[in-house]
Write a protein that holds these residues in place. Structure first.
Motif, PDB file in Angstrom:
ATOM      1  N   PRO A  23       0.717  -1.336   0.089  1.00 58.54           N
ATOM      2  CA  PRO A  23       0.029  -0.011   0.052  1.00 58.54           C
ATOM      3  C   PRO A  23       0.866   1.375  -0.016  1.00 58.54           C
ATOM      4  O   PRO A  23       0.550   2.414  -0.265  1.00 58.54           O
ATOM      5  N   ARG A  24       2.089   1.275   0.354  1.00 59.43           N
ATOM      6  CA  ARG A  24       2.807   2.396   0.558  1.00 59.43           C
ATOM      7  C   ARG A  24       3.239   2.829  -0.904  1.00 59.43           C
ATOM      8  O   ARG A  24       3.448   3.963  -1.271  1.00 59.43           O
ATOM      9  N   ILE A  25       3.638   1.699  -1.665  1.00 62.04           N
ATOM     10  CA  ILE A  25       4.090   1.963  -3.243  1.00 62.04           C
ATOM     11  C   ILE A  25       2.859   2.489  -3.749  1.00 62.04           C
ATOM     12  O   ILE A  25       2.845   3.322  -4.545  1.00 62.04           O
ATOM     13  N   GLU A  26       1.642   1.853  -3.737  1.00 65.89           N
ATOM     14  CA  GLU A  26       0.533   2.374  -4.246  1.00 65.89           C
ATOM     15  C   GLU A  26       0.033   3.920  -4.033  1.00 65.89           C
ATOM     16  O   GLU A  26      -0.130   4.520  -4.758  1.00 65.89           O
ATOM     17  N   SER A  27       0.277   4.239  -2.746  1.00 64.20           N
ATOM     18  CA  SER A  27       0.096   5.698  -2.430  1.00 64.20           C
ATOM     19  C   SER A  27       1.121   6.433  -3.000  1.00 64.20           C
ATOM     20  O   SER A  27       0.854   7.654  -3.497  1.00 64.20           O
ATOM     21  N   LEU A  28       2.321   5.947  -2.947  1.00 62.90           N
ATOM     22  CA  LEU A  28       3.445   6.990  -3.926  1.00 62.90           C
ATOM     23  C   LEU A  28       3.020   6.988  -5.226  1.00 62.90           C
ATOM     24  O   LEU A  28       3.100   8.188  -5.595  1.00 62.90           O
ATOM     25  N   GLN A  99      19.235  11.642 -17.433  1.00 59.83           N
ATOM     26  CA  GLN A  99      19.184  10.624 -18.569  1.00 59.83           C
ATOM     27  C   GLN A  99      19.361   9.204 -18.157  1.00 59.83           C
ATOM     28  O   GLN A  99      18.479   8.318 -18.714  1.00 59.83           O
ATOM     29  N   ALA A 100      20.405   9.022 -17.366  1.00 55.83           N
ATOM     30  CA  ALA A 100      20.538   7.811 -16.834  1.00 55.83           C
ATOM     31  C   ALA A 100      19.607   7.116 -15.936  1.00 55.83           C
ATOM     32  O   ALA A 100      18.979   6.228 -16.132  1.00 55.83           O
ATOM     33  N   ALA A 101      18.887   8.160 -15.240  1.00 53.59           N
ATOM     34  CA  ALA A 101      17.686   7.538 -14.444  1.00 53.59           C
ATOM     35  C   ALA A 101      16.624   7.476 -15.313  1.00 53.59           C
ATOM     36  O   ALA A 101      15.709   6.475 -14.707  1.00 53.59           O
ATOM     37  N   LEU A 102      16.389   8.141 -16.304  1.00 49.85           N
ATOM     38  CA  LEU A 102      15.385   7.742 -17.278  1.00 49.85           C
ATOM     39  C   LEU A 102      15.548   6.305 -17.507  1.00 49.85           C
ATOM     40  O   LEU A 102      14.328   5.612 -17.674  1.00 49.85           O
ATOM     41  N   VAL A 103      16.812   5.954 -18.224  1.00 47.87           N
ATOM     42  CA  VAL A 103      16.822   4.590 -18.479  1.00 47.87           C
ATOM     43  C   VAL A 103      16.664   3.559 -17.476  1.00 47.87           C
ATOM     44  O   VAL A 103      16.211   2.496 -17.624  1.00 47.87           O
ATOM     45  N   VAL A 104      17.046   3.978 -16.203  1.00 48.69           N
ATOM     46  CA  VAL A 104      16.873   2.963 -14.943  1.00 48.69           C
ATOM     47  C   VAL A 104      15.295   2.879 -14.662  1.00 48.69           C
ATOM     48  O   VAL A 104      14.947   1.946 -14.540  1.00 48.69           O
ATOM     49  N   ALA A 105      14.548   3.870 -14.852  1.00 55.07           N
ATOM     50  CA  ALA A 105      13.005   3.982 -14.556  1.00 55.07           C
ATOM     51  C   ALA A 105      12.524   3.080 -15.345  1.00 55.07           C
ATOM     52  O   ALA A 105      11.635   2.113 -15.062  1.00 55.07           O
ATOM     53  N   ALA A 106      12.863   3.064 -16.755  1.00 51.91           N
ATOM     54  CA  ALA A 106      12.154   2.446 -17.833  1.00 51.91           C
ATOM     55  C   ALA A 106      12.785   0.981 -17.472  1.00 51.91           C
ATOM     56  O   ALA A 106      11.661  -0.128 -17.432  1.00 51.91           O
ATOM     57  N   ARG A 107      13.759   0.547 -17.172  1.00 58.93           N
ATOM     58  CA  ARG A 107      14.352  -0.874 -16.860  1.00 58.93           C
ATOM     59  C   ARG A 107      13.442  -1.388 -15.780  1.00 58.93           C
ATOM     60  O   ARG A 107      13.201  -2.634 -15.619  1.00 58.93           O
ATOM     61  N   LEU A 108      13.198  -0.400 -14.595  1.00 62.87           N
ATOM     62  CA  LEU A 108      12.677  -1.177 -13.418  1.00 62.87           C
ATOM     63  C   LEU A 108      11.198  -1.497 -13.665  1.00 62.87           C
ATOM     64  O   LEU A 108      10.677  -2.202 -13.169  1.00 62.87           O
ATOM     65  N   VAL A 109      10.669  -0.834 -14.560  1.00 59.02           N
ATOM     66  CA  VAL A 109       9.222  -1.218 -15.198  1.00 59.02           C
ATOM     67  C   VAL A 109       9.366  -2.706 -15.786  1.00 59.02           C
ATOM     68  O   VAL A 109       8.361  -3.654 -15.062  1.00 59.02           O
ATOM     69  N   GLU A 110      10.332  -3.010 -16.451  1.00 59.31           N
ATOM     70  CA  GLU A 110      10.754  -4.652 -16.813  1.00 59.31           C
ATOM     71  C   GLU A 110      10.722  -5.419 -15.532  1.00 59.31           C
ATOM     72  O   GLU A 110      10.435  -6.533 -15.570  1.00 59.31           O
ATOM     73  N   VAL A 111      11.459  -5.017 -14.605  1.00 61.95           N
ATOM     74  CA  VAL A 111      12.190  -6.096 -13.824  1.00 61.95           C
ATOM     75  C   VAL A 111      11.850  -6.260 -12.357  1.00 61.95           C
ATOM     76  O   VAL A 111      11.966  -7.101 -11.472  1.00 61.95           O
ATOM     77  N   VAL A 112      10.856  -5.216 -11.862  1.00 61.50           N
ATOM     78  CA  VAL A 112      10.563  -5.134 -10.498  1.00 61.50           C
ATOM     79  C   VAL A 112       9.529  -6.023 -10.516  1.00 61.50           C
ATOM     80  O   VAL A 112       8.613  -6.343 -11.360  1.00 61.50           O
ATOM     81  N   ASP A 114       6.350  -6.671  -8.541  1.00 64.17           N
ATOM     82  CA  ASP A 114       5.034  -6.547  -8.344  1.00 64.17           C
ATOM     83  C   ASP A 114       4.491  -5.578  -9.165  1.00 64.17           C
ATOM     84  O   ASP A 114       5.145  -4.403  -9.694  1.00 64.17           O
ATOM     85  N   VAL A 115       3.207  -5.498  -9.495  1.00 65.98           N
ATOM     86  CA  VAL A 115       2.379  -4.447 -10.363  1.00 65.98           C
ATOM     87  C   VAL A 115       2.409  -3.275  -9.984  1.00 65.98           C
ATOM     88  O   VAL A 115       2.604  -2.161 -10.808  1.00 65.98           O
ATOM     89  N   GLU A 116       2.365  -2.791  -8.672  1.00 64.45           N
ATOM     90  CA  GLU A 116       2.300  -1.378  -8.188  1.00 64.45           C
ATOM     91  C   GLU A 116       3.598  -0.536  -8.339  1.00 64.45           C
ATOM     92  O   GLU A 116       3.697   0.618  -8.408  1.00 64.45           O
ATOM     93  N   SER A 117       4.738  -1.838  -8.307  1.00 66.31           N
ATOM     94  CA  SER A 117       5.999  -0.955  -8.402  1.00 66.31           C
ATOM     95  C   SER A 117       6.325  -0.641  -9.886  1.00 66.31           C
ATOM     96  O   SER A 117       6.959   0.335 -10.298  1.00 66.31           O
ATOM     97  N   LYS A 118       5.632  -1.459 -10.862  1.00 65.86           N
ATOM     98  CA  LYS A 118       5.738  -1.247 -12.208  1.00 65.86           C
ATOM     99  C   LYS A 118       5.022   0.200 -12.455  1.00 65.86           C
ATOM    100  O   LYS A 118       5.451   0.814 -13.342  1.00 65.86           O
TER     101      LYS A 118
END
Length: 317
Positions: A23-28, A99-112, A114-118
């Motif tokens: 729920p904390r990530i969902e709230s974030l 720009q590196a953070a942009l790439v990392v965030a896009a990668r985290l969508v792939e690899v985390v 749970d769905v709320e983290s995506k």
């Protein structure tokens, strides 16, 4: 500036369970959606940046720093040039890091997992795209010449982007790079010299606070469950990253542009009390984040202290 390529292999992970479990990530994520801003319309790009103009007097502490610097013999105009170049260098490094953070965030969508983290990582990718847009426009339109990525930051970003383990990527970016940036943005009113970049920094700082929170929420449980060997590997990564970031603030690129002897410039940046305090102030956010995820171990604390990155208050945490 050229292209910058980092070979990497990651395992894309999809979830068949669409029910929120944190729920904390969902709230974030909900807060992130509500806090979106537009770099094109929410920033007044008509504001002028008098780059290179004489600056108001610094505090007596800053003036004492100038008098101890390799620039002192050149007179006050050289100190103003240094302060403008420092701003240009810092914003340039923010841009490369974002720009590196942009790439990392896009990668985290792939690899985390749970769905709320995506969901949240996707919202962060939008944040990072906006930050790249804002900083690049500022540098292209308002500053005579941006700086390339400094060698130490480039080395850290290479390591973060090349690692196949999602928690290491998140540790390097969300906990170290983002926390440093957040702290620097919050000091913008005292370190930057024009209203435009101060306003941009305030907007970005609000986003960065969420990004660091996401890193903490994502990693705190993961690191509690790791083996001693796995945790030791992450401790080593933290100390390597801290060493690189300390080197970054020795300002080698600026000394070169200002034609200051490298040894003199680096010695000054390493030892001047005001610059030491600045490094400690921005690393305080990293220390807090590491403590929150359980990685501020005795080994890490000792390493940070040896690097001069812990102030007296942090040692007592």
């Amino acid at each position: 500036m050229g292209e910058w390529r980092v070979p990497a292999t990651v395992l894309a992970q999809l979830s068949s369970d669409y029910r929120p479990t944190n729920p904390r990530i969902e709230s974030l994520y909900q807060r992130a959606k509500q806090a979106q801003w537009n770099a094109a319309t929410d920033v007044d790009w008509t504001l002028q940046v008098p780059f290179g103009a004489p600056l108001p007097d610094d505090s007596r502490y800053a003036m004492a720093s100038f008098e101890a610097s390799p620039l002192a013999r050149r007179g006050r105009p050289a100190w103003d040039s240094f302060r403008w170049e420092l701003q240009s260098w810092m914003v340039s490094q923010f841009l490369h890091g974002e720009q590196a953070a942009l790439v990392v965030a896009a990668r985290l969508v792939e690899v985390v997992p749970d769905v709320e983290s995506k969901f949240y990582a996707a919202s962060q990718a939008m944040d990072e795209a906006r930050h790249v847009e804002a900083f690049s426009r500022y540098l292209r339109e308002k500053v005579p010449q941006m700086y390339p990525v400094t060698a130490s930051l480039g080395a850290l970003l290479d390591d973060v982007l090349a690692d196949s383990r999602w928690d290491v990527t998140a540790l390097g970016m969300q906990i170290i790079v983002e926390a440093l940036a957040m702290a620097a943005f919050r000091l913008a009113d005292t370190t930057f010299h024009d209203d435009l970049i101060k306003h941009i920094a305030r907007l970005v700082a609000r986003d960065e606070a969420r990004h660091v929170s996401f890193g903490v929420l994502s990693l705190e449980r993961v690191y509690r469950e790791m083996t001693t060997t796995e945790r030791a590997d992450r401790e080593e990564m933290v100390l390597d990253a801290a060493s690189l970031m300390r080197r970054r603030f020795l300002l080698e690129d600026i000394w070169e542009r200002l034609d200051v002897g490298m040894d003199d410039g680096v010695r000054y940046a390493a030892n001047n009390p005001l610059m030491v305090k600045y490094r400690q102030a921005i690393f305080a956010k990293v220390v807090t984040a590491l403590d929150n995820i359980g990685l501020l171990t005795p080994r890490v604390r000792e390493g940070l202290e040896q690097l001069g990155l812990l102030d007296f208050g942090a040692r007592r945490v």
